[in-house]
Design an enzyme around this catalytic site. Structure first.
Site, short mmCIF file in Angstrom:
data_model
loop_
_atom_site.label_atom_id
_atom_site.label_comp_id
_atom_site.label_asym_id
_atom_site.label_seq_id
_atom_site.Cartn_x
_atom_site.Cartn_y
_atom_site.Cartn_z
N HIS A 23 20.63 25.95 27.47
CA HIS A 23 19.16 24.61 27.33
C HIS A 23 19.35 24.05 27.19
CE1 HIS A 23 19.47 28.65 30.72
NE2 HIS A 23 19.46 28.11 30.98
N LYS A 47 17.21 36.69 42.61
CA LYS A 47 17.68 37.03 41.52
C LYS A 47 17.12 38.08 41.30
CE LYS A 47 20.63 33.65 39.62
NZ LYS A 47 20.77 32.27 38.79
N SER A 134 22.62 32.49 30.41
CA SER A 134 21.54 33.38 30.24
C SER A 134 22.34 35.36 30.32
CB SER A 134 20.17 33.28 31.11
OG SER A 134 20.36 32.54 30.85
O1 PNS Z 1 19.35 28.31 36.79
P1 PNS Z 1 19.79 28.48 37.89
O2 PNS Z 1 19.73 29.98 38.77
O3 PNS Z 1 21.48 27.95 38.76
O4 PNS Z 1 19.29 27.27 38.86
C1 PNS Z 1 19.23 27.24 40.27
C2 PNS Z 1 18.43 26.46 40.91
C3 PNS Z 1 16.61 26.54 40.85
C4 PNS Z 1 18.06 24.93 40.23
C5 PNS Z 1 18.09 26.04 42.49
O5 PNS Z 1 18.49 27.63 43.14
C6 PNS Z 1 16.87 25.58 43.71
O6 PNS Z 1 17.13 24.68 43.46
N1 PNS Z 1 16.47 26.10 43.81
C7 PNS Z 1 15.80 25.78 44.43
C8 PNS Z 1 15.42 26.00 46.21
C9 PNS Z 1 16.06 24.19 46.58
O7 PNS Z 1 15.65 23.55 46.76
N2 PNS Z 1 17.75 25.02 47.67
C10 PNS Z 1 17.58 23.72 47.91
C11 PNS Z 1 18.79 23.13 47.24
S1 PNS Z 1 20.54 23.46 47.28
#
Ligand code: PNS
Length: 168
Positions: A23, A47, A134
Site C-alpha cells: 500500500h 469483513k 494484509s
Molecule cells: O482493500 P479492499 O477491501 O480491496 O477495498 C475495497 C473497497 C473499499 C475499495 C470497496 O469495498 C469499496 O469501494 N467499498 C465502498 C462501497 C461501494 O462504493 N460499493 C460500490 C462500488 S463496487
C-alpha cells in the site's frame, strides 16, 4: 470538451487492515501523480477486521507523515459519493496479479456507472510487493513467520500486541 481540473484530487480507498508496504509503495507513487491524495479507510465492511477504523487510520497517519500532499480519512456508503463530497475525480487502485483484475474491473465499471465523472486509475504493484496482502501478513504473523520488511515497523509492533502467535 471537459478540461483537466486545476487541482487533481484522488482517493485511494481500501480496508487497510493493516497497511502493508505494498500500500505504501502505491501511496508513494500515486502521490507524485496528483495534487492531493486522500487515503480512505472503508467503515462497516462485511469483513471482520482485526483493527478498528481508528487504529487503521492511526497506522496510516504514522506511515504517510512524510508526504505533504497525502491525507488520511474514512468513509461509509458509496465510494463515488465520498469522492464527490471531497471533490475528487480519480480513484486510485493497485493491481497485483491477474486475479485482482476481475474484481477491480467490476468495481471500476460500477463506479463509472454510478458517477461517470469519477475515473478509476490503476497502478501495477511493485514487483517486490506483488504477492503481498494484509490477509497474508496476518496469517503468516499468526503462524510465527517473519513479516519484517512487509509492513511498517509500527504495524509490526501493533500486530505483536494484538495477535498471539500460535504454537504447534
Ligand atoms: O482493500 P479492499 O477491501 O480491496 O477495498 C475495497 C473497497 C473499499 C475499495 C470497496 O469495498 C469499496 O469501494 N467499498 C465502498 C462501497 C461501494 O462504493 N460499493 C460500490 C462500488 S463496487
Amino acid at each position: 470538451m471537459n478540461s483537466k481540473p486545476a487541482h487533481v484530487v484522488a482517493i485511494y480507498p481500501g480496508s487497510f487492515d493493516p497497511i502493508t508496504n505494498g500500500h505504501l509503495d502505491l501511496i508513494a507513487r500515486g502521490s507524485k501523480l496528483v495534487d492531493r491524495l486522500i487515503v480512505a479507510v472503508l467503515q462497516n465492511s462485511e469483513k471482520q477486521p482485526l483493527f478498528t477504523v481508528e487504529e487503521r487510520m492511526e497506522m496510516l497517519c504514522e506511515a504517510v507523515a512524510g508526504y505533504a500532499n497525502v491525507e488520511v480519512s474514512s468513509f461509509g456508503g458509496l465510494l463515488v459519493d465520498f469522492a464527490a463530497e471531497r471533490n475528487a475525480h480519480l480513484i486510485l487502485r493497485g493491481i497485483r496479479a491477474i486475479s485482482d483484475y476481475e474484481f477491480e474491473l467490476q468495481m471500476a465499471l460500477m463506479n463509472r456507472r454510478l458517477r461517470p465523472d469519477v475515473e478509476t486509475v490503476f497502478l501495477m504493484a511493485g514487483e517486490a510487493h506483488s504477492f503481498l496482502s494484509s490477509r497474508l501478513v496476518k496469517d503468516v504473523f499468526r503462524l510465527g513467520g517473519n513479516i519484517s520488511g512487509l509492513v511498517p515497523a509500527s504495524v509490526e509492533r501493533r500486530l505483536k500486541e494484538r495477535i498471539t502467535v500460535e504454537e504447534n
